[in-house]
Each structure stands twice: as C-alpha cells, then as structure tokens.
Design an enzyme around this catalytic site. Structure first.
Site, mmCIF file in Angstrom:
data_model
loop_
_atom_site.group_PDB
_atom_site.id
_atom_site.type_symbol
_atom_site.label_atom_id
_atom_site.label_comp_id
_atom_site.label_asym_id
_atom_site.label_seq_id
_atom_site.Cartn_x
_atom_site.Cartn_y
_atom_site.Cartn_z
ATOM 1 N N ASP A 654 70.132 24.121 28.577
ATOM 2 C CA ASP A 654 70.942 24.711 29.657
ATOM 3 C C ASP A 654 72.159 25.446 29.065
ATOM 4 O OD1 ASP A 654 71.540 24.836 32.608
ATOM 5 O OD2 ASP A 654 73.363 23.863 31.879
ATOM 6 N N LYS A 658 73.010 29.568 29.126
ATOM 7 C CA LYS A 658 74.295 30.133 29.569
ATOM 8 C C LYS A 658 74.905 30.993 28.469
ATOM 9 C CE LYS A 658 75.121 26.388 32.799
ATOM 10 N NZ LYS A 658 75.541 24.997 32.923
#
Ligand SMILES: NC(=O)C1=CN([C@@H]2O[C@H](COP(=O)(O)OP(=O)(O)OC[C@H]3O[C@@H](n4cnc5c(N)ncnc54)[C@H](O)[C@@H]3O)[C@@H](O)[C@H]2O)C=CC1
Ligand SMILES: N[C@@H](CC=O)C(=O)O
Length: 797
Positions: A654, A658
């Site tokens: 994750d 990003k």
C-alpha cells in the site's frame, strides 16, 4: 385601463361544462369591471361542425345522422349547464336548420366554399358564446354577446361579461394553424377600448424550459415583447408574434395564463426591455427537435456576390422554411437548418439551383444531416454582457455535447446551437443548470458500498438537501453495486435507507446495465465512484472516462502500468471527463491537490518523503509488546483502517502504491514492480487465502516483537516510509529517534514532507493528519465529488 380586461380563449376550452365553471371563477376573481371574452371556433371533437361539410361534399349518407348527433351534443352541453333559457336551445336549433340548407347545396355542388367553411367555424364560436352568456346570466352576472367585427370597433364595453364570437379578425399574414385565432381580435378590442389583455392557452405555463424536459423549470414572471417573439418561434406557449402586434405597438401588456391551472400566476409580456438581475442573463431555453441541416461547401463561393440570395430565393420559391443560417466569414461554406420534413426537398432545391457550380466544382458538396435539434438561449439581458456565450458553449462542452452550427443575432438576444437530437435533453438540462435556472444535476453510480463507499453514501445522505438548497447542486445516487448485487433507481436512491433498499430491492449485478443506467442520456454529467479495491474495475477506467467522470480511493488504476496511467489522462483530455483520486494518498488529507498546486505554480519538487500508511502508523504507535501485534491488526481492520486484505498494508504494498502515485504526479515514469519492498508478512503466509491469513495472524507476532525491541533498545520507533528522491522511488521499514518529525506522529497519522525550490530541506512543506479511516476517507471522496461539481459549473462559492 383598469376597468377592462380582454381575454383570448380557445373554443375547445368551453366544449365541456367544467370549462364554464372555470370561466366563472376567472370572472369572479378579476378586478376589472368589464371582462370581455373572445372565443375562437371549435376545430375538433364532437362539437366541431366542419366534418359535416366534408361528409356532404363526399355525399356520405352518414351526414344526416351526424348532423342530428351534433345538434344533440350542443343541446346536451347547454342542458348540462342547467341553462333554462329557451332562447338558447331555439337559437341552436335555428342554426342547425340553416346549416342543413347549406349542407344540401354542398351535397349537390360537391364543393365547399371558403365562406361556408368560415361560417360553420364561426357558428361554433357563436354557440359557445351564447351558452356562456346564458350560463353567466343564470349565475347572476350580466352578460351579453357581440360579433367580432362590431366588437373591434367598440370604444367601451358594458360592465359584467361580454362574449365576442363569430368570424374573428385575423392579421394579414396568417400562420398555417389555428393558433392565435382569438388573440388578434382580443388585441384589437383592447387597443380600441383601452383595456388589459390575457391570453389563455391550453398547453402550459411559460417556463424557463419545457417542464416535460426540465421538471424544475420555473415560470417566467416577466418577458419583453422581443423575448416573447424569440420564444414563440421556438415553440413556447406563446402565439406567433403576428397575433400580438397591435398590443405590442400600443405597449399594452399581455398576461399569459394556462387554462389547465387557472390560479397559477402567469407571465406578463411588456414593452419594457428586461432589466432582470444580470447574474441571470437567460430568460429561457428552448429546444426545437426534428431538424436537419444542409451544408453547402466550396472554395468557389468565396467572394462571389449573390450566392446566398440565389439559395434563399430558391428555397422560398419551394415554400421551405429556413430556421437558422450560419455562414463562415471566409464564405467557404453556408449551413442552414430546415424542418426534417423538408430536408429532401431543400437539398434537391439547392442542388438544382447550383447545378452548374457543382459541375464545375465551384461548389464541392451539398450534404444534409438529419436527427438534429436547435437549442436556443433567449434573454434581453444577454446583450452586451461579456461571457454569456462563453458560458453557454463551455457548458455544452462539459456535458460532452458537440455543436454542429451556431447562430447569434446581433441583438444578442438569442444564441442558437445546432446539436444532435439525441443530445438535446442533456444539453438542455446542462445549460439550464449552468445559468442557475435549475439545479446542477449529477447522475452518480457507486461501486463498493463497504467501509468507504458506505460511509460516503451516508455523508451524501446528510448533506444532499443542503447542497441542493445552498448551491443548486443535485447529487443523485442512481446506482450502487457490490460485487454480486446492484440497486438502481431512476430518480435517485433514497439514501436515508439505502442499506435496507439494497437488501430488499437489489438485483443481480450486471456491469453493462449499471453503466447504461448511470450514463442515461438525460443527465449531462454521469459519475462513477469506485470504492472497491478491484483490479478489474480499475483496468476499465480508461474506457469509463469516455463517458463518465471517475472518482476513486482505489489505488489500482493509478499504479497500473505507466502506459495505462498515461492513457487515462489522454482520455480525459480528449473527452473533457475528470479522473479524481485525491484519497489514494493520505486518505482525506490534501496531498495530491497540494502537490499539483506546487507543480502548476512552477515550483520544482525535489524530494517527497512520507509515512504513508495509516494502518502501519496506528499499529506502531499502539504496539508496546503488551497486546499481541496480530490482535492490533484485527482491531485496525475492524476500525476500517486496513485495506480489505490487511496484507496489502503489512506487506508495504500500500505504501509502495502511494509512493508510485506521488512520483507519477511529479512526472516520473515509474513502475510498481521496480520497487524493492520490505514486507512484514512472513513468507509462509504470503500466498494463503485472506481467511487463512487472518486466522494465522499470530504467526507474525514474534518477528514483529523482535523488530520493535531492537528499535526500542536504540531509543527509536519503527516507521514505514515511502520516498521519491532524485527521480527514484523507495519504500522501507526504518526506525527513527525521538526528535525526528516521524516519531511524533500519533494514531493513524500520515506525515508527508515536500522539499521543493520554495520549501527548502531545512523547512519543508509538511502535511500531517489521519491517513486512514472511514469518515476521513469518505469525506475526501465527497470533496472530490464537489470539486467535480465546481468544474462542471455548480455555483459552490
Ligand atoms: N480504509 C481506508 O482508510 C482507505 C481506503 N482506501 C481505499 O478505499 C477502497 C475501499 O476500501 P474499503 O471500503 O475499506 O473496503 P471494503 O472491503 O470495506 O469495501 C469494498 C467493497 O467493494 C465491493 N466490491 C469488491 N469488488 C467489487 C466489484 N468488482 N464491483 C462492485 N463492488 C465490489 C465489496 O463487496 C465491498 O462492499 C480500497 O481501494 C482502499 O484502498 C483509500 C484510502 C483510505
Ligand atoms: N489501508 C490504508 C488506507 C489508506 O489508503 C492505510 O492504512 O493507509
């Protein structure tokens, strides 16, 4: 003036008893002492008499029974109104005897003269006036009858009611329909005797757009004669201007009222140019459908005098009505619009006229396009006001409506655009909303009513009404889909009970049906909000962006292959649709918009560094070895911080996503696969199912404790960090001393620092705050939706 009002009525309004009751109400509520009612003939239905003439001409035996039935119908109308005056029935009978004589001669001659037709028509107007005056008298109102030719010469009318009947006076240029028959006579009466005017129509009130198209359209209170003239041409419920010229020339105001709703305030047409609020320069929008355009193109037309004159003379000779003309100043092409019923004839006529120019290639082509419509904006206040056309055309562009031709009179009172007929409804609703005449409506479909999607729906539910009242923004959630079910609603799902409705009224999920529903032609703006973590949906955004705006917290599309990422933005550029994904980094924090502001204002971003995972932040802030790490992970999941599969957080994936999104935002061509990611997920659990992973979570506890202890012994804390530095991306698990800004983060805090030319290393721009969670993320998605609303023209201040 105050003592007289002249009403123009359509005969059909008085063909049923309720019509007379209405008329009595109108009369009783009027303030003027004398009320004059001009009644036009009946042209259809059982009380119409012209059919008798046709039967007589055809020597059809049915004539005699029809004649009898017709007489009975008239007598029946009078008796239903309880008119006891014998004179009324005897006059009706007498009229029918006269008619019988005339019908016999038509039978013999097999011909109907113009004057006979007029006589039969005017007889219906006479009968209606006769019945009306008897009905008024029987209700205690003094009423009398006057034939039209006499009435227009009267300088005054008696108190009470006067009914004008017969062969009504018509303007010299007549329009090919029965419209306006009573209006012109009414104008003459009002001019001569000095009275006010009311025109009653059977169609509708005059609104800012046709109610059937835009249900929220409002009644126009005032209109200038010039505006009325423009609107009547576009099919608004106003008679052709020929019929109100006498009133216009004398400056007599006309009240337009709707027979279907007699108590509603109508529209006043006056000789005063509108001086309405300049924020609302458009009075009304109108659409004329079933239009075709003809294009004449050729370099040989340029600079040759007389081309247009020949074209339009030829068209006039054939009785073709040209609705709109547009010519390029280069004179290379002329485009004109005609009713589709006349397009074949018009094209043939133009080809015939320019046969020799076509043969010697002075004119290259004469082509026709059908299934078009004309969208017109009308308003006096447009004149001289900068930006009105700009707003009109940019509103159409934002709704994805192509414009084929444009016309604007130099009076600047009317802007007309020729568009495809299938776009006409969404075009109308977009321009109507853009000029704040109605709410700006968005058709929204939501994928994934889970943590974020569900909270987003609840937030919309609580703000929807306020947004509509305060800013005229109408957010319609018209579809919600989970991976297996979907709920569709035409007008918009009642969000106060969307969960129950989804439970009981959802149907099997079908993506194509979902898209067709959300993208329905009526809505100028269709939006897809993807609150899933689906790869499959993300891989379709580029296709969606052809027709829909896309808003998402799902990171999959923006971290797919770089070529796909570029393709999405190329599609946006081409289609004018927006792809908004602020919540993919930092949840509700303003990270991507801030970064964009820096870039767009010319700052150079040198380094981005951040704690980008709310879940990992929370876990490492909480963890002190007393509660097993695995238990905290389950709590984080419960609180909606983690990804649907918490391994996406624990593996560093994750954070990597990003980091890639931020890097791409500053123009770096990076691929997710090229990042080295330190994972906290033990190898043995990497490929397990999500359920098995969750049940074996405790197997990662020992390793985490070791890492924690090592850092603690150094007086440091563990943080997972993403970096974009010197054109390179990296993600890593690190430990920081107590003085580092990352160490002071608490809860689900994300901390993101930007080092730029303006924000130097020693004093970077820092964004800090909760970077995960239902409310903050859903709020961010909502904010993206409002950003989109502003882009499409909603008046959010
Ligand atoms: N939880 C958070 O704090 C944040 C989450 N996000 C992102 O938000 C997205 C949603 O996360 P959550 O709401 O926590 O997940 P969730 O698991 O609670 O909800 C996802 C929903 O999507 C549905 N779904 C899955 N595939 C679908 C498909 N193909 N079509 C329609 N529906 C489908 C599921 O049935 C479920 O209802 C994820 O992409 C996540 O990365 C982004 C920022 C913060
Ligand atoms: N699971 C994510 C949610 C936001 O993207 C996180 O914890 O940061």
């Amino acid at each position: 003036m105050d003592d007289l009002r002249v009403h123009a009525l359509e005969g059909v309004m008085l063909c049923i008893p309720e019509g007379y009751e209405k008329l009595l109400k109108i009369h009783s509520s009027s303030t003027e002492e004398s009320q004059v009612y001009v009644i036009s003939p009946v042209h259809e239905g059982p009380l119409c008499l012209s059919g008798l003439l046709e039967s007589a001409k055809k020597k059809d035996e049915i004539l005699w029974s029809s004649l009898e039935q017709s007489q009975l119908a008239w007598l029946d109308l009078s008796s239903k109104l309880n008119i006891r005056d014998e004179i009324v029935s005897s006059l009706i009978r007498k009229g029918f005897e006269d008619m019988e004589d005339i019908l016999r001669s038509v039978w013999l001659l097999e011909d109907i003269s113009e004057s006979t037709l007029k006589y039969f028509a005017s007889l219906t107007s006479y009968y209606l006036a006769l019945i009306a005056s008897a009905y008024f008298n029987s209700n205690g109102i003094t009423a009398s009858l006057i034939a039209a030719d006499k009435a227009v010469r009267q300088k005054s009318f008696t108190r009470g009611a006067t009914f004008i009947y017969g062969d009504l006076i018509q303007p010299k240029i007549k329009v090919l329909s029965h419209e306006g028959e009573s209006e012109y006579t009414a104008c003459l009466c009002a001019v001569n005797a000095g009275g006010a005017l009311t025109f009653w129509n059977n169609r509708s009130l005059l609104c800012t757009a046709r109610k059937k198209d835009i249900p929220s359209a409002k009644v126009i209170e005032r209109l200038s004669f010039a505006e009325a003239t423009e609107l009547s041409f576009f099919g608004a419920p106003i008679v052709h201007p020929h019929y109100f010229i006498p009133a216009q020339s004398q400056g007599i105001p006309i009240e337009l009222k709707f027979w279907g709703d007699i108590t509603s305030k109508g529209t006043i047409i006056t000789d005063k140019k509108s001086v309405q609020d300049r924020r609302f320069p458009i009075k009304a929008f109108s659409v004329m459908r079933d239009i075709s355009i003809i294009n004449i193109e050729g370099a040989g037309m340029s600079g040759i005098p007389g081309i247009s004159s020949r074209l339009f003379t030829a068209l006039r000779r054939e009785g073709i009505s040209v609705i709109l003309i547009s010519q390029a100043s280069s004179e290379y092409s002329i485009c004109f619009a005609v009713p589709s019923s006349q397009v074949t004839m018009a094209a043939a006529c133009a080809r015939y006229e320019f046969e020799s120019e076509l043969n010697n290639h002075q004119i290259g082509s004469i082509s026709a396009v059908s299934n078009m419509a004309i969208l017109a904006a009308v308003g006096d206040v447009m004149s001289g006001q900068i930006g009105v056309s700009g707003k009109f055309f940019s509103a159409l562009a934002k709704a994805g409506v192509n414009i084929s031709a444009i016309a604007q009179g130099s009076s600047e009172r009317n802007i007309s655009a020729v568009i495809r007929e299938c776009d006409s409804l969404k075009a109308l609703s977009q321009v109507h909303a853009s000029f704040f005449l109605s709410a700006q409506t968005m058709s929204v479909g939501v994928f994934g009513p889970g943590n974020i999607g569900g909270t987003f729906l609840n937030q919309i539910a609580s703000e929807k009404e306020r947004l509509q009242d305060q800013f005229g923004l109408d957010i319609r959630i018209r579809a919600i889909a989970s991976s297996s079910r979907m709920l569709l609603s035409e007008e918009g799902i009642d969000l106060s009970k969307w969960r129950e409705l989804f439970e009981v009224a959802s149907q099997e999920y079908d993506l194509n049906k979902f898209l067709a529903h959300v993208g329905s032609e009526y809505y100028p703006h269709s939006v897809l909000v993807d609150c899933t973590t689906s790869n499959e949906l993300a891989s379709m955004y580029s296709r969606f962006l052809e027709k829909f705006h896309v808003i998402t917290p799902n990171k999959k599309a923006a971290t797919g292959s770089y070529s796909y990422y570029k393709e999405m933005f190329e599609t946006c550029k081409r289609t004018g649709k927006r792809f908004l994904y602020e919540t993919t980094v930092g949840a509700g924090l303003p990270v991507i918009n801030t970064l964009n502001d820096l870039i767009q204002t010319g700052d150079e971003v040198k380094k981005i560094e951040g704690m980008l995972s709310g879940t990992l932040s929370w876990l490492f802030n909480r963890y002190d070895g007393t509660v097993p790490f695995s238990q905290l992970v389950l709590q984080a999941k419960e609180m909606g911080y983690t990804e649907p599969d918490p391994r996406d957080d624990l593996s560093g994936m994750d954070v990597a996503r990003k980091t890639v999104i931020l890097a791409r935002e500053i123009g770096l061509d990076v691929e997710l696969e090229n990042l080295n990611i330190t994972s906290l997920v033990p190898d043995k659990l990497k490929d397990a199912s999500k359920e098995e992973f969750l049940s074996r979570l405790s197997e990662m506890d020992d390793e985490i404790y070791t890492k924690y202890k090592e850092a603690k012994d150094r007086g440091e804390v563990i943080r997972y960090v993403g970096r974009v530095d010197n054109g390179k991306c990296s993600v890593s698990l690190e430990s920081f001393g107590a003085n580092h800004p990352f160490a002071s983060a608490s809860g689900t805090d994300n901390v993101i620092t930007f080092v730029t030319s303006r924000y130097v290393e020693s004093q970077p721009l820092v964004i800090k705050g909760p970077g995960a969670g239902r409310e903050v993320t859903a709020g961010g998605v909502f904010a993206d939706l409002l950003r989109l609303a502003i882009y499409i023209g909603a008046g959010i201040l």
